[in-house]
Design a protein around this motif. Structure first.
Motif: not given
Lengths: 357, 409, 209
Positions: C30-38
């Protein structure tokens, strides 16, 4: 539902060299031929193409009872009650396919088994082989997409390539991609945009913007599915198990991007036009009453190829790649261009970015 | 116990199969409509949902509209259950069995509408917990499945218990049915909220994504449901010797009035929000009430509904008018139709218009769709008639368990 | 009294633990946003087994390095129908016009910038027709004609190197093969022609009526 009227205009104004050489019935050149094939009585929908095995009621009944009595496996191998090895095999495939589980929850062996059954069933019926894959996601891959608004000229080569690649229903002219023609000076005004233009493009004073399934990282559509027939794979693709979908269309109501399509009637693809390179979660033949959508051409992308729309685009407006690879072009776009996404405020986290030169 | 049950089934079959000429005509009429509905449904099965007016742009239509409305009707039975069983108000006792019968009929219709709306009814077993894959608690649809079936179970079992006791000439034990009744009160609120959440939880559809949707569902349900009960009770009063006191009808009338008033207040609140400071999220409301870009298919419907709603609420508000039964019946019919339009068509269809990218594609149900819908309504009426006829006979004491006859057979 | 207090404390404890269990979504994915995840996931990135080689092996490519980018582009000279140019262009153009030599491309009309800015020798090397030349006269190989374009179109050149302009061939996977400028743009007439769309959806019209 007459098939005699012309369904779409398919002009072949260059840029589709592959098509010219590969098929004599590409609908652009020989419409008459193509549509007479459409109306022929043998025409079957996707489901029937897979499942419709000629079998009279008596043998069907025999088979069903036999399977119930001594187990489906035993029937095909030992039982001599029924005649003909082929029809025996077909019946067993039908039986096992009807009561198989959700693809998402299948083990690797089970996935292989269902894919083999489907391919075999197709072979038994048509005498032709399809290459049906169950290839899973690869580690360290997360697919993403970028769309260059300044480059798109509205030629719709992508739409055409998508339909041909993904075996969409020709009757209802189902299309995953919509290209919106927008007026300059009005911003991204989808309300006034036209997604069904037919005139020479690019039209003076207009620009073009394509939409399709954005493969959200937080997809609202998968959450609402009552039977988990749709889900997000590890590589970010939002996919559907067509055989598990019950057709409630809740996902369609939940999608803020118009990314999902429903088979309102039996999908039909002329036999000659069927793309036989298929994936279970992708472009295999569908049946009526189930959802479908863009899968970033899972049958291509997992094999390392670009989706059909990316490959078909003559202007290079479409960029596809691995978001986790720091050296990929998609990453360069995200880091160096001013990108944005549609309806970001909804928190759906689409993996589809727009940018301009 | 089992022999009693067998005898009950036999006796009620007897009761169902015999009746006046009018009764037979009524049942024949319903059967005819059901057959038409079934014929339409087979066409739909063969050709797919393309025979309906629904499209990729408006993907839910008449079926889901009726489903939504009928959930409300089903929930409304509880409004009678509460005072009768919980507050020990004997007045309602007669009405409550009818109310619960109505709930059962409405729920069966709900389920039928959902099945009619499915693209793949043959694989509905995928939805069965245990055998299939039940996406609980993520999908609100699974909540709704639980809520509806649970409510159906409660509403069958409580009246059945009471009638079963009465059939044997015994009194129903309150410690058995009161907990069940209490549960059904909570459950009724639950099914309606959950059904509202089905729509409310979609960020894609701003028209539904609205905190007032659930409460407004409740208010309108508690107006439309009891309104229907009043009408049905009136019909039963005229067509059978079953005694229903004026007092009972008047009390239910008060319930209808209060609910209709609350419903109107909420409507005002909704309208204020949509039109005082309109954002692009108000476009669906604009489409519904005023039409958008020359598309105005829903205008006649919604304005009919609103005027009927206003007139009915006004009529009900004045005691003198409400206590005149003719006016009460008139107002109740107005209200029922008004809410059917508002909570059906007026709620579901504008949710899809304009579409996610502002495209306006209007929806008109096809003949086949209407045929199936009528068929399901006939099914509901059929089920209700059977239930009511048996229940009334038992309550009147005309249907009693006779040991000798059974043992002789 | 003491007992009551104890119960209260217990309850507070339970509730805290419960709310911690519910609220702390410390799941790995779980990440705050997709950019964080990337960002998080690409830290441990190692090359995938998927490569483009299978799909591009039949292409005749050359490897180029421009700045920090190294990628493949299609080999060009093999595609030009009558290369080498000096097979015909052995004498000045004016002289060739009169001869009965093979008429290869007399129809070329330059529609690139305007006549004040560009003419044939803005790109072609009059002294050695097998080569191109930059504005300053540096010879440029036909295979690397993009160097010629990048003289003016520097923004497009930056985008092309990064992958935001142009087309990646066949495969998204590394190694990257990108089409070069002249694969899409005719250097003598670089703009895209207008044409009719490939498809028209007649069903959609009905739907909107």
């Amino acid at each position: 539902m007459s098939n005699t009227t012309k369904k779409w205009f398919s002009l072949n104004l260059g840029s589709r060299k592959e098509n010219a050489s590969s098929s004599s019935c590409s609908c652009g050149k020989k419409e008459g031929d193509c549509h007479s094939a459409d109306t022929s009585p043998q025409q079957k929908d996707g489901f029937d193409q897979v499942f419709d095995v000629p079998m009279d009621r008596r043998t069907a009944f025999k088979k069903l009872t036999a399977s119930l009595l001594i187990g489906a496996g035993a029937v095909s191998t030992s039982c001599s009650l029924v005649s003909g090895n082929e029809s025996k095999e077909k019946a067993q495939i039908d039986w096992e396919e009807q009561f198989k589980g959700n693809y998402k929850l299948m083990s690797e062996e089970e996935k292989k088994a269902t894919v083999e059954r489907l391919a075999r069933s197709y072979e038994l019926r048509t005498g032709k082989t399809i290459n049906l894959s169950s290839q899973g996601p690869e580690e360290n891959v997360l697919f993403g997409y970028a769309f260059n608004i300044s480059k798109c000229q509205g030629y719709m080569d992508c739409v055409n390539a998508c339909v041909e690649e993904n075996n969409q229903d020709r009757n209802s002219q189902m299309q995953y991609i919509r290209i919106h023609e927008m007026k300059d000076g009005k911003g991204f005004n989808f309300n006034e945009a036209d997604d069904n233009y037919y005139h020479e493009v690019p039209a003076e004073g207009h620009f073009y913007m394509g939409t399709q399934c954005f493969h959200c990282d937080n997809p609202p559509c998968t959450k609402v599915c009552p039977v988990q027939a749709t889900w997000q794979e590890e590589d970010g693709l939002v996919v559907i198990d067509y055989d598990w979908c019950v057709g409630c269309r809740y996902c369609m109501a939940a999608c803020p991007y118009d990314g999902r399509r429903f088979n309102w009637s039996q999908p039909e693809v002329p036999e000659a036009e069927i793309n036989k390179n298929q994936h279970y979660l992708g472009n295999r033949l569908r049946k009526k009453g189930v959802m479908e959508k863009c899968t970033f051409c899972v049958q291509r992308s997992r094999a390392g190829k670009n989706p059909a729309c990316v490959e078909a685009c003559p202007t290079g407006a479409r960029i596809f790649g691995n978001l986790l690879d720091p050296n990929s072009t998609i990453r360069w776009v995200l880091e160096n261009k001013k990108v944005f996404r549609l309806k970001e405020d909804l928190g759906t986290e689409p993996k589809f970015w727009y940018f301009m030169d | 116990m089992f022999t009693v049950f067998i005898s009950l089934v036999k006796d009620s079959l007897q009761a169902i199969l015999h009746g006046s000429k009018k009764y037979h005509l009524w049942m024949a009429f319903l059967t005819f409509i059901m057959l038409i509905g079934m014929y339409c449904y087979t066409i739909q099965l063969e050709h797919g949902l393309s025979v309906t007016g629904m499209t990729d742009r408006v993907s839910w239509g008449l079926y889901i509209s009726n489903f939504t409305f009928l959930v409300g009707v089903a929930a409304a039975a509880v409004i009678l259950v509460m005072p009768t069983y919980v507050l020990k108000d004997i007045d309602f006792k007669q009405a409550v069995l009818i109310g619960e019968g109505l709930a059962v009929a409405a729920l069966i219709m709900c389920l039928a509408f959902v099945v009619a709306d499915m693209g793949g009814p043959s694989v509905l077993w995928h939805m069965l917990p245990g055998i299939g894959v039940f996406n609980f608690p993520d999908s609100m649809l699974t909540w709704d499945v639980i809520a509806l079936n649970g409510y159906l179970f409660i509403n069958i079992s409580i009246p059945f218990y009471i009638l079963f006791r009465h059939y044997q000439g015994k009194d129903a034990l309150s410690k058995v049915y009161v907990p069940g009744a209490l549960l059904s009160v909570l459950w009724a609120v639950g099914i309606h909220l959950v059904t509202a959440f089905l729509y409310q939880g979609l960020q894609a559809r701003p028209f539904w994504n609205n905190a007032l949707l659930g409460p407004r569902f409740l208010a309108s349900a508690f107006a439309a449901g009891p309104a229907l009960i009043i009408l049905v009770l009136a019909l039963i009063r005229y067509s059978s010797s079953f005694r229903i006191e004026d007092k009972t009808l008047k009390k239910i009338g008060i319930v209808v009035t209060v609910a209709a008033q609350i419903n109107l207040i909420m409507l005002v609140s909704e309208l204020f929000k949509e039109f005082y400071a309109p954002t692009h999220h108000s476009e669906s409301a604009y489409y519904l009430f005023f039409g958008l870009h020359g598309k105005k298919a829903l205008l006649p419907w919604i304005w009919t509904a609103i005027s009927m709603n206003l007139i009915a609420t006004l009529l009900l508000t004045f005691h003198k008018l409400r206590n005149n039964f003719k006016i009460l019946y008139f107002a109740c019919s107005l209200l029922f139709i008004a809410i059917w339009i508002e909570k059906g068509f007026g709620l579901i269809v504008p949710g899809f218009i304009p579409g996610p990218y502002g495209k306006i594609a209007e929806y008109t149900p096809t003949g086949i769709e209407i045929g199936v819908t009528l068929g399901i309504w006939a099914l509901g009426a059929f089920v209700f008639t059977i239930l009511a006829k048996t229940a009334i006979k038992i309550e009147l004491g005309q249907l009693r368990y006779k040991k000798e006859t059974v043992s002789k057979e | 009294m003491k007992n009551k207090h104890k119960i209260l404390v217990n309850w507070v404890g339970y509730i805290t633990v419960l709310s911690l269990l519910i609220s702390c979504k410390h799941h790995e994915d779980e990440y705050h946003s997709i950019t964080d995840k990337i960002e998080a996931k690409s830290k441990s990135f190692h090359a995938t087994s998927t490569t483009s080689e299978l799909h591009t092996k039949h292409l005749n490519t050359i490897k180029i390095t421009e700045g920090e980018h190294t990628f493949l582009i299609p080999e060009r000279t093999g595609e030009i129908t009558s290369f080498a140019c000096t097979e015909c262009h052995s004498s000045p153009l004016k002289e060739m016009k009169g001869t009965a030599s093979k008429k290869a491309h007399w129809n070329i009309k330059l529609q690139h910038a305007d006549e004040h800015t560009m003419n044939c020798i803005s790109c072609h090397n009059g002294d050695n027709m097998d080569q191109l030349q930059s504005i300053t006269g540096t010879p440029i190989n036909f295979n690397k004609s993009y160097q010629l374009c990048s003289q003016c179109h520097s923004k497009q050149f930056t985008d092309w190197k990064g992958g935001a302009h142009g087309k990646q061939v066949k495969s998204w996977a590394p190694p990257r093969t990108a089409l070069t400028c002249v694969n899409c743009h005719n250097p003598h007439k670089p703009h895209f022609e207008s044409k009719w769309p490939v498809r028209y959806n007649t069903q959609k019209i009905k739907e909107r009526e």
